[in-house]
Design a protein around this motif. Sequence first.
Motif, PDB file in Angstrom:
ATOM      1  N   LYS A 148       0.968  -1.112  -0.206  1.00  0.00           N
ATOM      2  CA  LYS A 148       0.095   0.602  -0.148  1.00  0.00           C
ATOM      3  C   LYS A 148       1.052   1.432   0.050  1.00  0.00           C
ATOM      4  O   LYS A 148       1.929   1.616   0.900  1.00  0.00           O
ATOM      5  N   LYS A 149       0.728   2.707  -1.218  1.00  0.00           N
ATOM      6  CA  LYS A 149       1.531   3.709  -0.995  1.00  0.00           C
ATOM      7  C   LYS A 149       1.003   4.716   0.321  1.00  0.00           C
ATOM      8  O   LYS A 149      -0.291   4.466   0.127  1.00  0.00           O
ATOM      9  N   LEU A 150       1.884   4.619   0.854  1.00  0.00           N
ATOM     10  CA  LEU A 150       1.846   5.766   2.457  1.00  0.00           C
ATOM     11  C   LEU A 150       2.051   7.088   2.165  1.00  0.00           C
ATOM     12  O   LEU A 150       3.559   6.855   1.468  1.00  0.00           O
ATOM     13  N   ALA A 151       1.184   8.368   3.095  1.00  0.00           N
ATOM     14  CA  ALA A 151       1.769   9.848   2.671  1.00  0.00           C
ATOM     15  C   ALA A 151       1.832  10.077   3.771  1.00  0.00           C
ATOM     16  O   ALA A 151       0.739   9.529   4.688  1.00  0.00           O
ATOM     17  N   ILE A 152       2.933  10.578   4.386  1.00  0.00           N
ATOM     18  CA  ILE A 152       2.616  11.416   6.051  1.00  0.00           C
ATOM     19  C   ILE A 152       2.760  13.111   5.444  1.00  0.00           C
ATOM     20  O   ILE A 152       2.763  13.597   4.629  1.00  0.00           O
ATOM     21  N   VAL A 153       1.659  14.228   6.096  1.00  0.00           N
ATOM     22  CA  VAL A 153       1.246  14.908   5.694  1.00  0.00           C
ATOM     23  C   VAL A 153       1.095  15.665   7.446  1.00  0.00           C
ATOM     24  O   VAL A 153       0.055  15.906   7.412  1.00  0.00           O
ATOM     25  N   PRO A 154       2.230  16.539   7.970  1.00  0.00           N
ATOM     26  CA  PRO A 154       2.550  17.098   9.244  1.00  0.00           C
ATOM     27  C   PRO A 154       2.519  18.319   8.382  1.00  0.00           C
ATOM     28  O   PRO A 154       2.244  19.068   7.479  1.00  0.00           O
ATOM     29  N   ILE A 155       1.506  19.331   9.565  1.00  0.00           N
ATOM     30  CA  ILE A 155       0.892  20.944   8.876  1.00  0.00           C
ATOM     31  C   ILE A 155       2.062  21.850  10.455  1.00  0.00           C
ATOM     32  O   ILE A 155       2.142  20.860  11.602  1.00  0.00           O
ATOM     33  N   LEU A 156       2.270  22.292   9.904  1.00  0.00           N
ATOM     34  CA  LEU A 156       3.784  23.395   9.570  1.00  0.00           C
ATOM     35  C   LEU A 156       2.965  23.844  11.269  1.00  0.00           C
ATOM     36  O   LEU A 156       1.939  24.496  10.619  1.00  0.00           O
ATOM     37  N   ARG A 157       3.848  24.493  12.082  1.00  0.00           N
ATOM     38  CA  ARG A 157       5.233  23.721  11.703  1.00  0.00           C
ATOM     39  C   ARG A 157       5.053  22.797  13.228  1.00  0.00           C
ATOM     40  O   ARG A 157       5.803  21.561  13.187  1.00  0.00           O
ATOM     41  N   ALA A 158       4.141  22.996  14.069  1.00  0.00           N
ATOM     42  CA  ALA A 158       4.021  21.572  15.172  1.00  0.00           C
ATOM     43  C   ALA A 158       4.435  20.006  15.102  1.00  0.00           C
ATOM     44  O   ALA A 158       4.105  19.277  15.721  1.00  0.00           O
ATOM     45  N   GLY A 159       2.653  19.996  13.625  1.00  0.00           N
ATOM     46  CA  GLY A 159       3.272  18.350  13.012  1.00  0.00           C
ATOM     47  C   GLY A 159       4.704  17.785  12.604  1.00  0.00           C
ATOM     48  O   GLY A 159       4.673  16.799  13.094  1.00  0.00           O
ATOM     49  N   LEU A 160       5.686  18.805  12.313  1.00  0.00           N
ATOM     50  CA  LEU A 160       7.152  18.157  12.255  1.00  0.00           C
ATOM     51  C   LEU A 160       7.338  17.167  13.112  1.00  0.00           C
ATOM     52  O   LEU A 160       8.214  16.352  13.254  1.00  0.00           O
ATOM     53  N   VAL A 179       6.650   8.436  13.419  1.00  0.00           N
ATOM     54  CA  VAL A 179       6.384   7.989  12.551  1.00  0.00           C
ATOM     55  C   VAL A 179       7.243   7.157  10.954  1.00  0.00           C
ATOM     56  O   VAL A 179       6.439   5.831  11.174  1.00  0.00           O
ATOM     57  N   ILE A 180       7.748   7.765  10.526  1.00  0.00           N
ATOM     58  CA  ILE A 180       9.111   7.619   9.933  1.00  0.00           C
ATOM     59  C   ILE A 180       9.361   6.363  10.199  1.00  0.00           C
ATOM     60  O   ILE A 180      10.183   5.660   9.525  1.00  0.00           O
ATOM     61  N   GLU A 181       9.527   6.062  11.619  1.00  0.00           N
ATOM     62  CA  GLU A 181      10.015   4.990  11.953  1.00  0.00           C
ATOM     63  C   GLU A 181       9.256   3.970  11.563  1.00  0.00           C
ATOM     64  O   GLU A 181      10.215   2.654  11.362  1.00  0.00           O
ATOM     65  N   LEU A 182       8.599   4.118  11.717  1.00  0.00           N
ATOM     66  CA  LEU A 182       7.338   2.912  11.904  1.00  0.00           C
ATOM     67  C   LEU A 182       7.446   2.263  10.244  1.00  0.00           C
ATOM     68  O   LEU A 182       7.389   0.935   9.669  1.00  0.00           O
ATOM     69  N   ILE A 183       7.354   3.329   9.285  1.00  0.00           N
ATOM     70  CA  ILE A 183       6.860   2.708   7.147  1.00  0.00           C
ATOM     71  C   ILE A 183       7.536   4.656   7.074  1.00  0.00           C
ATOM     72  O   ILE A 183       7.474   5.198   6.685  1.00  0.00           O
ATOM     73  N   PRO A 184       9.070   3.680   6.976  1.00  0.00           N
ATOM     74  CA  PRO A 184       9.833   4.065   6.204  1.00  0.00           C
ATOM     75  C   PRO A 184      10.088   5.047   4.748  1.00  0.00           C
ATOM     76  O   PRO A 184      10.351   5.831   4.201  1.00  0.00           O
ATOM     77  N   ASN A 185       8.362   4.256   4.217  1.00  0.00           N
ATOM     78  CA  ASN A 185       8.644   4.074   2.838  1.00  0.00           C
ATOM     79  C   ASN A 185       7.852   5.228   3.000  1.00  0.00           C
ATOM     80  O   ASN A 185       7.678   5.480   1.058  1.00  0.00           O
ATOM     81  N   ALA A 186       7.319   5.543   3.680  1.00  0.00           N
ATOM     82  CA  ALA A 186       6.414   6.870   3.132  1.00  0.00           C
ATOM     83  C   ALA A 186       6.625   8.343   2.377  1.00  0.00           C
ATOM     84  O   ALA A 186       7.572   8.330   2.898  1.00  0.00           O
ATOM     85  N   ASP A 232       1.728  12.079  -6.485  1.00  0.00           N
ATOM     86  CA  ASP A 232       0.819  11.002  -6.459  1.00  0.00           C
ATOM     87  C   ASP A 232       0.088  10.796  -5.418  1.00  0.00           C
ATOM     88  O   ASP A 232      -0.430   9.727  -4.938  1.00  0.00           O
ATOM     89  N   ILE A 233      -0.299  12.107  -5.243  1.00  0.00           N
ATOM     90  CA  ILE A 233      -1.261  11.644  -3.354  1.00  0.00           C
ATOM     91  C   ILE A 233      -2.476  10.868  -3.266  1.00  0.00           C
ATOM     92  O   ILE A 233      -2.719  10.668  -1.991  1.00  0.00           O
ATOM     93  N   GLY A 234      -3.169  11.721  -4.485  1.00  0.00           N
ATOM     94  CA  GLY A 234      -4.189  10.658  -4.601  1.00  0.00           C
ATOM     95  C   GLY A 234      -4.427   9.350  -4.519  1.00  0.00           C
ATOM     96  O   GLY A 234      -5.379   8.763  -3.931  1.00  0.00           O
ATOM     97  N   GLU A 235      -3.218   8.877  -4.894  1.00  0.00           N
ATOM     98  CA  GLU A 235      -3.340   7.374  -4.863  1.00  0.00           C
ATOM     99  C   GLU A 235      -2.306   6.726  -3.920  1.00  0.00           C
ATOM    100  O   GLU A 235      -2.879   5.404  -3.332  1.00  0.00           O
ATOM    101  N   ARG A 236      -2.475   7.613  -2.475  1.00  0.00           N
ATOM    102  CA  ARG A 236      -1.519   6.846  -1.384  1.00  0.00           C
ATOM    103  C   ARG A 236      -2.942   7.143   0.000  1.00  0.00           C
ATOM    104  O   ARG A 236      -4.001   8.214  -0.291  1.00  0.00           O
ATOM    105  N   ASP A 237      -2.743   6.505   1.113  1.00  0.00           N
ATOM    106  CA  ASP A 237      -2.951   6.541   2.384  1.00  0.00           C
ATOM    107  C   ASP A 237      -2.891   7.700   2.763  1.00  0.00           C
ATOM    108  O   ASP A 237      -0.902   7.682   3.439  1.00  0.00           O
ATOM    109  N   VAL A 238      -3.290   8.292   3.147  1.00  0.00           N
ATOM    110  CA  VAL A 238      -2.685   9.647   4.522  1.00  0.00           C
ATOM    111  C   VAL A 238      -2.652   9.568   5.273  1.00  0.00           C
ATOM    112  O   VAL A 238      -3.824   9.618   5.506  1.00  0.00           O
ATOM    113  N   PHE A 239      -1.785  10.362   5.906  1.00  0.00           N
ATOM    114  CA  PHE A 239      -1.829  10.389   7.390  1.00  0.00           C
ATOM    115  C   PHE A 239      -1.319  12.242   7.597  1.00  0.00           C
ATOM    116  O   PHE A 239      -0.484  12.011   7.852  1.00  0.00           O
ATOM    117  N   VAL A 240      -1.918  12.628   8.270  1.00  0.00           N
ATOM    118  CA  VAL A 240      -2.379  13.825   8.322  1.00  0.00           C
ATOM    119  C   VAL A 240      -1.353  14.058  10.169  1.00  0.00           C
ATOM    120  O   VAL A 240      -1.876  13.482  10.716  1.00  0.00           O
TER     121      VAL A 240
END
Length: 209
Positions: free
Chosen positions: A70-82, A88-95, A121-129
């Motif tokens: 499954k293609k994943l993406a994470i999207v932090p809301i700046l700034r605090a989301g950083l 998160v990337i530690e567990l899903i390093p290919n996102a 290609d965000i449209g094809e990904r499962d996204v974690f905000v």
Amino acid sequence: MGQLYVMNHPLILHKLSIIREKDTSVKEFREIISEIASLMCYEATRDLPVEDVVIETPLAKATVKRLAGKKLAIVPILRAGLGMVDGVIELIPNAKIGHIGLYRDPETLMPVEYYCKLPNDIGERDVFVLDPMLATGGSAEAAITFIKQRGCRSIRLMNIIAAPEGVKKIQEAHPDVDIYTAALDDCLNDHGYIVPGLGDAGDRIFGTK
Ligand code: PRP
Ligand code: URA
């Protein structure tokens, strides 16, 4: 309506108790935000699809489970989301990682956009905000709207602390989005801060106050 998942785990509760304290150092605050994000990611990825693959152990062939690509993406809301990204990337390093820059106007409490860069290609990904604080919900609501405008249909929101007002806003505006939060607090104060909360997450992560 989207589901609200409130983590109720002793490790998360303990870590939360430390970052809520006003005298916790910037270093410890930042480290614990990342650790909680990691623990929450474990829960928020619980239903990712897996598939059978055949491998050879030193002893025998075995049919085992692997993530089904499954293609994943994470999207932090700046700034605090950083502050949640590394955990998160530690567990899903290919996102893939997108960024949305929003700040809350202190007078109107309305989100103001200043940056948006998402994977093509965000449209094809499962996204974690990612955003530690869900207060009025204005910032998360706007971020999710941007992501949907790019064609994305699978979005989850991860917060460290949420207020009931923000949860209601997201559930009404984006009923397809599940919310994962480490804590659901009591209310907002007159300045839109979560009570009891932990103060200004961005300032505490980056030491700007
Ligand atoms: C904080 C927080 C959220 C937003 C939550 O960011 O990180 O993005 O407020 O409030 P809302 O739910 O009422 O929109 P802030 O605007 O302080 O910006 P910062 O991350 O740059 O500090
Ligand atoms: N943003 C924060 O950083 N903290 C709050 O309590 C509300 C909004």
